[in-house]
Structure formats: C-alpha cells, structure tokens
Design an enzyme around this catalytic site. Structure first.
Site, PDB file in Angstrom:
ATOM      1  N   GLY A  65     -63.551  26.897  11.948  1.00  0.00           N
ATOM      2  CA  GLY A  65     -62.449  27.408  11.118  1.00  0.00           C
ATOM      3  C   GLY A  65     -61.257  27.811  11.980  1.00  0.00           C
TER       4      GLY A  65
ATOM      5  N   GLY B 234     -57.916  28.351  10.324  1.00  0.00           N
ATOM      6  CA  GLY B 234     -57.874  29.275   9.187  1.00  0.00           C
ATOM      7  C   GLY B 234     -57.112  30.546   9.498  1.00  0.00           C
ATOM      8  N   GLN B 235     -57.249  31.508   8.589  1.00  0.00           N
ATOM      9  CA  GLN B 235     -56.461  32.748   8.693  1.00  0.00           C
ATOM     10  C   GLN B 235     -56.734  33.484  10.011  1.00  0.00           C
ATOM     11  OE1 GLN B 235     -57.633  35.937   6.136  1.00  0.00           O
ATOM     12  NE2 GLN B 235     -55.676  37.003   6.324  1.00  0.00           N
TER      13      GLN B 235
ATOM     14  N   ILE C 187     -62.247  21.477   9.773  1.00  0.00           N
ATOM     15  CA  ILE C 187     -62.524  20.289   8.951  1.00  0.00           C
ATOM     16  C   ILE C 187     -61.314  19.344   8.930  1.00  0.00           C
ATOM     17  CG2 ILE C 187     -61.754  21.331   6.765  1.00  0.00           C
ATOM     18  CD1 ILE C 187     -64.279  19.969   5.523  1.00  0.00           C
ATOM     19  N   ARG C 188     -60.156  19.864   9.321  1.00  0.00           N
ATOM     20  CA  ARG C 188     -58.952  19.034   9.362  1.00  0.00           C
ATOM     21  C   ARG C 188     -58.295  19.218  10.718  1.00  0.00           C
ATOM     22  NH1 ARG C 188     -54.531  22.780   7.991  1.00  0.00           N
ATOM     23  NH2 ARG C 188     -55.571  24.782   7.928  1.00  0.00           N
TER      24      ARG C 188
ATOM     25  N   TYR D 117     -68.331  35.337  -3.343  1.00  0.00           N
ATOM     26  CA  TYR D 117     -67.963  35.641  -1.957  1.00  0.00           C
ATOM     27  C   TYR D 117     -68.804  36.815  -1.440  1.00  0.00           C
ATOM     28  CZ  TYR D 117     -64.652  36.942   1.822  1.00  0.00           C
ATOM     29  OH  TYR D 117     -64.048  37.247   3.013  1.00  0.00           O
TER      30      TYR D 117
ATOM     31  N   LYS E  94     -71.480  37.048   1.519  1.00  0.00           N
ATOM     32  CA  LYS E  94     -71.305  37.958   2.664  1.00  0.00           C
ATOM     33  C   LYS E  94     -72.548  38.828   2.882  1.00  0.00           C
ATOM     34  CE  LYS E  94     -67.319  36.720   4.289  1.00  0.00           C
ATOM     35  NZ  LYS E  94     -67.317  35.909   5.510  1.00  0.00           N
TER      36      LYS E  94
END
Ligand code: SER
Length: 314
Positions: free
Chosen positions: A8, A11-12, A35-36, A140, A144
């Site tokens: 990730g 990501g953020q 993933i990208r 979510y 978690k």
C-alpha cells in the site's frame, strides 16, 4: 530493521512512510509495492506492482528482496468498506494473512495499522482504555479487530514480531485518504484554501481522535525500533494527538483565515460510523511502553496544513 517491504505504498500512509523510511534506512532498502503504479515512481526507489490478495506473489517479492520487515498498509478504509463489505474482507483480511504468512516463513518483523474503527458503540467513549470492549459495527471495524487478534496470534503461536498502532483520523497534505470517515478533517483544509468554506458531512459536536501525519510516521518508526522486552502490548496500541469536533477545526482555521465559513450537510452513513467510534482514547500504554509523544496540536497542525496546501494548489 534494515530492509523493509511496504504494501500500500501509494496509499494515505504509504505515500509518506515510504519516503521517510528511505531517509532513515537508505533508498535501496525500502521496497515500495502497490496494486497500481504511477509514472516515474521507480525514480524514488525500488517499487513493484503487487496485489496483496495474491499470497504467492507477496511471498516471492518479500523473499526476492531479502527484506527483514514487512509494513503492511494495503487496506480499504471505513466508508469504502461499508460500501463493498465482501471486497473489504478479501483485501483487508486476505492481504493481512498473506503478509503474516510471509513474515512467519521468512522470519520477518511485522507492522500493520489498526484504527479507532476497532471500537464500537458499546466501547467506553471517553478516555477509551487500551484494553476494553471491542464490538465494532462496521466491516472495517470487524477487519481491524480480527486483524489485531490475528497479529497477536502470529506473535504468540509462531513468534512473529508483530506490532501495531490503533490510529485515529490521520491528517496530511500529501496523499488524500479516500473512503474514510475522518476524511473531512483533511478536505476542510483544501476547501479552506480554495473556497474559504467547507460543508461538513460530519455533524457539529461529533468528537473523534485525530493526528497529524508526521506524528503518525514517527510513532511507527519509534514503535518498530522499541525494545521488544518493554512491550507488554502488541496489537495494537492506542495513539492520538487530539480529540476534536468539526467546529474545532473551523475555529483553528479561522485563526488564520478569519472569514472561513463552516456549514453542515450530514451524510448519515459516515455519521453513523463516526457515532460508533470513541470521543477520545487513552494513550498511556504507548507512552509507558515505548515513549509515544506528539509534536502537533490542532493549531500547529492547522498552520502547517494551510501553508503547505497554499504552496501545493495552483
Ligand atoms: N481514518 C480511518 C477511516 O476513517 C479510520 O481508521 O476510515
């Protein structure tokens, strides 16, 4: 920690953590994966396209690069997970167990973030203890809590050195969060600069924990470098820098932009998620076990966010 695989990485958290780790441990020792891919990403350091739901590929990338640590960040955030619960299960839980398996087989240290989302409506809302009721009502949150337990399981059963933090809403000017409930606390700064106003989808009076990204990144490094003998807690430590309601952000912004206007149009889905999370969590275990501390309160963060977004926006 000498060589780290980050999932990730676009990501953020990953967008900033990858660069920070490269600054500390050396560019070539941090393998970013996502993933990208974005154009030119390899110029910043090693990067591989990898889907965390592909166990074999994850294992191969970790093995080939001879990493000693996995920082597993790839996941869907809360609102996105509510919209696509079974996809969230596949990515959030599938990705996690594949990453833990690779850590077990290759004898790697392991970090993955948990969240205030791991708490639910029956959790004590104020000064939420480290060890408490965790019956979340979102997909979510289910992911978690299950993730925290799974990481503890891999630690207790297989001796994998798993460590985690329960992050609050993370605020940053670098990468947009996308699909979270606390995203409003990021959007508000962009719209303060571009429109002098913000329509909040979270209602007045809704307190949530928040933290500025530089403090979050420091916390990750500090926890991962902490002496394991000192850690009574593993997955995952409560951490937070502030407990704030939307109007607190508006007030902090008005100190810099006096004519900033806040309006409200509540999104029932995200409000319901926010209402199921604590108002403020207790961070004593993190402070006592590895010296957690933060540098940014809401005013200092606001000044920095506004300055950086002004430089960024055309
Ligand atoms: N920021 C996250 C979210 O809103 C909470 O972990 O989903």
């Amino acid at each position: 920690m000498k060589k780290i695989l980050v999932t990730g990485a676009l990501g953020q958290i990953g967008s900033e953590l990858t660069g920070k780790l490269r600054g500390i441990y050396g560019v070539d020792n941090i393998i970013g994966t996502d993933i990208r891919k974005v154009d030119g990403i390899e110029d910043d350091g090693p990067f591989e396209v990898m889907d965390v739901t592909d166990a074999e590929r994850l294992f191969d990338v970790a093995k080939k690069n001879e990493v000693d640590t996995i920082m597993h960040l790839a996941a869907l955030l809360s609102a996105k997970a509510e919209a696509f619960p079974s996809v969230a299960w596949d990515i959030n839980m599938g990705g996690l167990i594949h990453a833990l398996e690779a850590a077990k087989e290759l004898d790697l240290k392991f970090f993955t973030p948990s969240s205030i989302g791991a708490f639910g409506p029956s959790t004590p809302r104020d000064n939420t203890p480290q060890d408490t009721l965790q019956r979340p009502t979102t997909m979510y949150g289910v992911n978690k809590v299950a993730g925290e337990l799974l990481c503890d399981y891999y630690y207790n059963r297989f001796g994998v050195d798993t460590r985690g933090l329960r992050f609050p809403g993370l605020i940053s000017y670098v990468a947009p969060p996308g699909g979270g409930t606390t995203d409003y606390a990021v959007e508000i700064y962009y719209e303060a600069v571009s429109k002098n106003g913000y329509e909040s989808y979270i209602a007045k009076g809704t307190y949530l924990d928040m933290m500025y990204m530089p403090d979050a990144l420091n916390a990750i490094v500090q926890l991962m470098e902490a002496n394991p003998d000192k850690l009574k807690t593993r997955n995952a430590f409560n951490v937070s820098a502030m407990s704030a309601q939307p109007e607190d952000f508006a007030k902090a912004i008005q100190k810099q932009i006096p004519d900033f206007k806040m309006t409200y149009k509540v999104d029932p889905i995200r409000q319901k998620i926010a209402d199921s999370w604590p108002n403020s969590i207790n961070t004593t275990a993190a402070v006592e076990e590895w010296g957690f501390k933060v540098e940014y309160d809401i005013d200092r963060m606001t000044a920095d966010m506004l300055e950086k977004i002004r430089q960024k926006l055309p």
